[in-house]
Design a protein around this motif. Structure first.
Motif, PDB file in Angstrom:
ATOM      1  N   LEU A 185      22.346  16.633 166.925  1.00 34.54           N
ATOM      2  CA  LEU A 185      23.497  16.097 166.188  1.00 34.54           C
ATOM      3  C   LEU A 185      23.104  14.840 165.411  1.00 34.54           C
ATOM      4  N   LEU A 186      22.378  13.944 166.047  1.00 38.46           N
ATOM      5  CA  LEU A 186      21.930  12.714 165.374  1.00 38.46           C
ATOM      6  C   LEU A 186      20.955  13.035 164.239  1.00 38.46           C
ATOM      7  N   THR A 187      20.086  14.014 164.466  1.00 36.36           N
ATOM      8  CA  THR A 187      19.105  14.391 163.449  1.00 36.36           C
ATOM      9  C   THR A 187      19.788  15.009 162.234  1.00 36.36           C
ATOM     10  N   PRO A 237      32.970  13.591 170.335  1.00 33.10           N
ATOM     11  CA  PRO A 237      32.644  13.309 171.736  1.00 33.10           C
ATOM     12  C   PRO A 237      31.379  14.046 172.167  1.00 33.10           C
ATOM     13  N   VAL A 238      30.497  13.338 172.865  1.00 32.77           N
ATOM     14  CA  VAL A 238      29.248  13.949 173.315  1.00 32.77           C
ATOM     15  C   VAL A 238      29.155  14.002 174.836  1.00 32.77           C
ATOM     16  N   SER A 239      30.187  13.554 175.540  1.00 28.87           N
ATOM     17  CA  SER A 239      30.179  13.642 177.000  1.00 28.87           C
ATOM     18  C   SER A 239      30.101  15.114 177.389  1.00 28.87           C
ATOM     19  N   GLY A 240      29.198  15.415 178.283  1.00 30.03           N
ATOM     20  CA  GLY A 240      29.014  16.798 178.712  1.00 30.03           C
ATOM     21  C   GLY A 240      27.964  17.544 177.907  1.00 30.03           C
ATOM     22  N   MET A 241      27.562  17.010 176.752  1.00 29.95           N
ATOM     23  CA  MET A 241      26.508  17.646 175.963  1.00 29.95           C
ATOM     24  C   MET A 241      25.151  17.288 176.560  1.00 29.95           C
ATOM     25  N   ARG A 242      24.201  18.190 176.417  1.00 29.50           N
ATOM     26  CA  ARG A 242      22.840  17.934 176.874  1.00 29.50           C
ATOM     27  C   ARG A 242      22.138  17.029 175.859  1.00 29.50           C
ATOM     28  N   VAL A 243      21.130  16.290 176.318  1.00 30.73           N
ATOM     29  CA  VAL A 243      20.403  15.363 175.450  1.00 30.73           C
ATOM     30  C   VAL A 243      19.816  16.062 174.215  1.00 30.73           C
ATOM     31  N   THR A 284      15.717   6.261 173.033  1.00 38.91           N
ATOM     32  CA  THR A 284      15.518   7.476 173.819  1.00 38.91           C
ATOM     33  C   THR A 284      16.640   7.586 174.844  1.00 38.91           C
ATOM     34  N   PHE A 285      16.993   8.829 175.147  1.00 39.64           N
ATOM     35  CA  PHE A 285      18.078   9.116 176.083  1.00 39.64           C
ATOM     36  C   PHE A 285      17.549   9.933 177.253  1.00 39.64           C
ATOM     37  N   VAL A 286      18.225   9.818 178.388  1.00 45.79           N
ATOM     38  CA  VAL A 286      18.000  10.694 179.531  1.00 45.79           C
ATOM     39  C   VAL A 286      19.357  11.238 179.963  1.00 45.79           C
ATOM     40  N   GLN A 287      19.329  12.397 180.594  1.00 45.56           N
ATOM     41  CA  GLN A 287      20.556  12.988 181.117  1.00 45.56           C
ATOM     42  C   GLN A 287      20.910  12.278 182.408  1.00 45.56           C
ATOM     43  N   TYR A 288      22.145  11.802 182.536  1.00 43.45           N
ATOM     44  CA  TYR A 288      22.573  11.107 183.745  1.00 43.45           C
ATOM     45  C   TYR A 288      24.004  11.513 184.073  1.00 43.45           C
ATOM     46  N   PRO A 339      16.548  -0.448 164.710  1.00 42.56           N
ATOM     47  CA  PRO A 339      17.608  -1.196 164.019  1.00 42.56           C
ATOM     48  C   PRO A 339      18.785  -1.522 164.945  1.00 42.56           C
ATOM     49  N   LEU A 340      18.820  -0.879 166.105  1.00 43.98           N
ATOM     50  CA  LEU A 340      19.910  -1.122 167.054  1.00 43.98           C
ATOM     51  C   LEU A 340      19.498  -2.043 168.199  1.00 43.98           C
ATOM     52  N   SER A 341      18.271  -2.581 168.125  1.00 42.03           N
ATOM     53  CA  SER A 341      17.809  -3.512 169.141  1.00 42.03           C
ATOM     54  C   SER A 341      18.737  -4.731 169.169  1.00 42.03           C
ATOM     55  N   GLY A 342      19.212  -5.060 170.342  1.00 42.35           N
ATOM     56  CA  GLY A 342      20.168  -6.163 170.482  1.00 42.35           C
ATOM     57  C   GLY A 342      21.613  -5.705 170.426  1.00 42.35           C
ATOM     58  N   TRP A 343      21.824  -4.447 170.074  1.00 40.52           N
ATOM     59  CA  TRP A 343      23.179  -3.890 169.988  1.00 40.52           C
ATOM     60  C   TRP A 343      23.399  -2.791 171.015  1.00 40.52           C
ATOM     61  N   VAL A 344      22.338  -2.050 171.316  1.00 40.60           N
ATOM     62  CA  VAL A 344      22.381  -0.985 172.310  1.00 40.60           C
ATOM     63  C   VAL A 344      21.329  -1.326 173.357  1.00 40.60           C
ATOM     64  N   PHE A 345      21.640  -1.041 174.618  1.00 39.98           N
ATOM     65  CA  PHE A 345      20.772  -1.466 175.715  1.00 39.98           C
ATOM     66  C   PHE A 345      20.519  -0.323 176.689  1.00 39.98           C
ATOM     67  N   PRO A 346      19.367  -0.353 177.378  1.00 41.85           N
ATOM     68  CA  PRO A 346      19.127   0.641 178.418  1.00 41.85           C
ATOM     69  C   PRO A 346      20.291   0.638 179.412  1.00 41.85           C
ATOM     70  N   SER A 347      20.669   1.800 179.848  1.00 43.23           N
ATOM     71  CA  SER A 347      21.789   2.090 180.763  1.00 43.23           C
ATOM     72  C   SER A 347      23.123   2.239 180.038  1.00 43.23           C
ATOM     73  N   ASP A 348      23.181   2.005 178.713  1.00 46.80           N
ATOM     74  CA  ASP A 348      24.406   2.312 177.962  1.00 46.80           C
ATOM     75  C   ASP A 348      24.607   3.823 177.967  1.00 46.80           C
ATOM     76  N   ILE A 349      25.841   4.252 178.046  1.00 45.48           N
ATOM     77  CA  ILE A 349      26.192   5.670 178.005  1.00 45.48           C
ATOM     78  C   ILE A 349      26.731   5.978 176.616  1.00 45.48           C
ATOM     79  N   LEU A 350      26.169   7.007 175.970  1.00 41.41           N
ATOM     80  CA  LEU A 350      26.647   7.423 174.652  1.00 41.41           C
ATOM     81  C   LEU A 350      27.894   8.268 174.846  1.00 41.41           C
TER      82      LEU A 350
END
Length: 129
Positions: free
Chosen positions: A116-118, A104-110, A68-72, A86-97
């Motif tokens: 896009l992922l769907t 590039p997804v910087s600036g895109m809303r969640v 899950t993502f939040v806008q930050y 499947p990404l447990s251990g590879w991606v962590f809370p507070s990582d920025i996508l």
């Protein structure tokens, strides 16, 4: 004997305990005799690593990714990684996508990022975090 003037001097006494450390660039110049990467390619790889020192690319298999993502501050930040992800251990809370499949997804809303992922859920995806 040391004179009283030497003891009270503000000058730093020379020390034999001072160590000289080679910089990262100097250490990397010492090629291993069995190095599988030619020196010019090794310099290119090092330059790429230096340009994005904290980024990593994680391969997400087809299907749900369990994140899950939040806008930050204009970015999508990972807020939770489910235990069965499947990404447990590879991606962590507070990582920025940063990108999905080099988009590039910087600036895109969640919600836009989730869309896009769907859209790409039937195939493997590369997530840059």
């Amino acid at each position: 004997w040391k004179s009283m003037g030497d003891l009270l001097s503000r000058r730093k006494a020379p020390s034999n305990d001072e160590y000289s450390f080679a910089s990262h660039k100097e250490r990397s110049n010492y090629a291993s005799p069995q190095s599988p990467i030619p020196e010019d390619e090794a310099e290119q790889v090092e330059a790429e690593e230096d340009s994005q020192p904290y980024h990593r690319v994680v391969s997400a298999p087809p299907g749900k990714i369990g994140i899950t993502f939040v806008q930050y501050r204009g970015h999508a930040m990972v807020s939770d990684v489910y235990n069965d992800s499947p990404l447990s251990g590879w991606v962590f809370p507070s990582d920025i996508l940063i990108a999905v499949d080099e988009v590039p997804v910087s600036g895109m809303r969640v919600p836009e990022i989730v869309e896009l992922l769907t859209q790409r859920k039937e195939r493997q995806r590369a997530l840059r975090v």
